[in-house]
Design an enzyme around this catalytic site. Structure first.
Site, short mmCIF file in Angstrom:
data_model
loop_
_atom_site.label_atom_id
_atom_site.label_comp_id
_atom_site.label_asym_id
_atom_site.label_seq_id
_atom_site.Cartn_x
_atom_site.Cartn_y
_atom_site.Cartn_z
N TYR A 183 0.84 -1.20 0.00
CA TYR A 183 0.00 0.00 0.00
C TYR A 183 0.87 1.25 0.00
CZ TYR A 183 -4.13 -2.87 1.07
OH TYR A 183 -5.15 -3.78 1.03
N GLY A 188 -17.44 3.21 -4.35
CA GLY A 188 -18.15 4.48 -4.43
C GLY A 188 -19.46 4.41 -5.20
N LEU A 248 -22.14 2.78 -4.59
CA LEU A 248 -23.31 2.80 -3.71
C LEU A 248 -23.56 4.16 -3.07
CD1 LEU A 248 -22.83 -0.74 -2.16
CD2 LEU A 248 -24.79 0.01 -3.54
#
Length: 352
Positions: free
Chosen positions: A58, A216, A218
């Site tokens: 990450y 994103g 929803l």
């Protein structure tokens, strides 16, 4: 924030949300600067959050480096999870990727240095690779548990059959158990309903659910032309309304949001929270805010009530077809139960 053990098969205690730290840092070209990451982390902790999830890859290692500063003063307050498989950068090379014991040891030592800690609470195998035997993965994880460098082990993005085999092998050989699984799950990504979630329920594994808002979708914002992150490196994690089922799910979320006066994102999270409450093991959404405002929206969803009718409507709107053999099994239900299926009740698996 409420708390739970991370499944029935272990005593690891976690908060009902996990804070995904994939946005901590900017080496991907997007994300939160260290100062903003601290605000997000502090707000999460103030709300009672204790479960933090990251990976060596990450932000090309920056996420772990930022977390080292954030947890330094209260390390034992948090359940810290990280992952390995892909290496720190896309150029990591053949010796620093995959799930071999060699790469596993390299990865855990490097993560411990970046995190500036002497142990990792939950160590995930991030992805399956096509070459490393499951026995090698499990034995390597067992060695790390015995050495005290990790406390628990989990499998991320593995198919259910491989997880089930791993659980059985670890139990048979007396190795450190597989404690948890991680995979994508939301109202617009329900594939886990076929195998992964029933497996987690049956085996008592904790389930960490990433992308609970469907990247994103929803939130309803893409219907307003907000392309935003669709142009970023994270595009592969997003969903679009590319089918009737996804459109139906978004329609249902927007309708319920209008009925109860809450943002669509909070409705989607409230559905997932209710889904977790009905499970026989622990389902923990991984939230990945880039701003404090986004985090506050996630936290506000903890107080959003859904009626039984609204929950059912959302569930049906996002439902997938289970396919074979599940549909054949259901068709034969009455036959295999002696001709009177109504006499039998499904029993939840008891806590050991």
């Amino acid at each position: 924030m409420q708390y739970t053990t991370f499944g029935r098969a272990n005593g690891l205690r976690v908060s009902e949300y996990a804070l995904g730290a994939g946005n901590f840092g900017t080496r991907w070209g997007t994300g939160a600067e260290p100062a903003e990451a601290r605000k997000i982390f502090d707000r999460f902790a103030d709300a009672g959050g204790t479960f933090v999830d990251t990976a060596e890859s990450y932000q090309f290692g920056e996420s772990e480096e930022i977390l080292a500063d954030l947890i330094a003063a209260e390390r034992d307050r948090f359940t810290l999870a990280t992952k390995f498989t892909n290496g720190v950068t896309p150029q990591a090379g053949v010796q620093a990727t995959g799930n071999s014991r060699k790469n596993m040891v390299r990865a855990v030592e490097a993560s411990l240095r970046r995190l500036r800690t002497d142990h990792i609470d939950l160590f995930w195998v991030h992805f399956p690779d096509p070459v490393t035997p499951m026995e090698e993965i499990l034995r390597g994880l067992d060695d790390l548990v015995s050495a005290g460098k990790i406390h628990y082990a989990g499998l991320s993005n593995f198919p259910a059959w491989r997880v089930s085999r791993a659980v059985a092998l670890a139990e048979l050989r007396g190795w450190a158990p597989v404690s948890a699984v991680q995979f994508e799950y939301s109202l617009v990504e329900r594939s886990a309903d076929r195998e992964l979630l029933p497996m987690a329920d049956a085996l008592g594994l904790g389930a960490a659910l990433w992308s609970p808002l469907g990247g994103g979708l929803l939130t309803g914002k893409y219907r307003d032309g907000d392309e935003g992150r669709q142009q970023t490196v994270l595009k592969r994690l997003l969903h679009t309304e590319d089918g009737g089922r996804k459109t139906a799910a978004v329609d249902a979320v927007l309708a319920v949001a209008e009925e109860i006066g809450a943002p669509p994102a909070q409705v989607a999270m409230a559905w997932l929270r209710e889904r977790a409450a009905r499970a026989t093991t622990a389902y923990v959404p991984i939230i990945g805010p880039r701003t404090v405002k986004q985090l506050d929206d996630y936290l506000a969803a903890l107080d959003v009530p859904l009626s039984a009718e609204q929950y059912q409507r959302l569930t049906e709107a996002g439902a997938i077809t289970l396919g074979q053999p599940h549909e054949q099994i259901e068709a034969q239900r009455a036959v295999v139960l002696g001709g009177d299926a109504d006499r039998f009740r499904t029993r939840a698996v008891p806590v050991a």
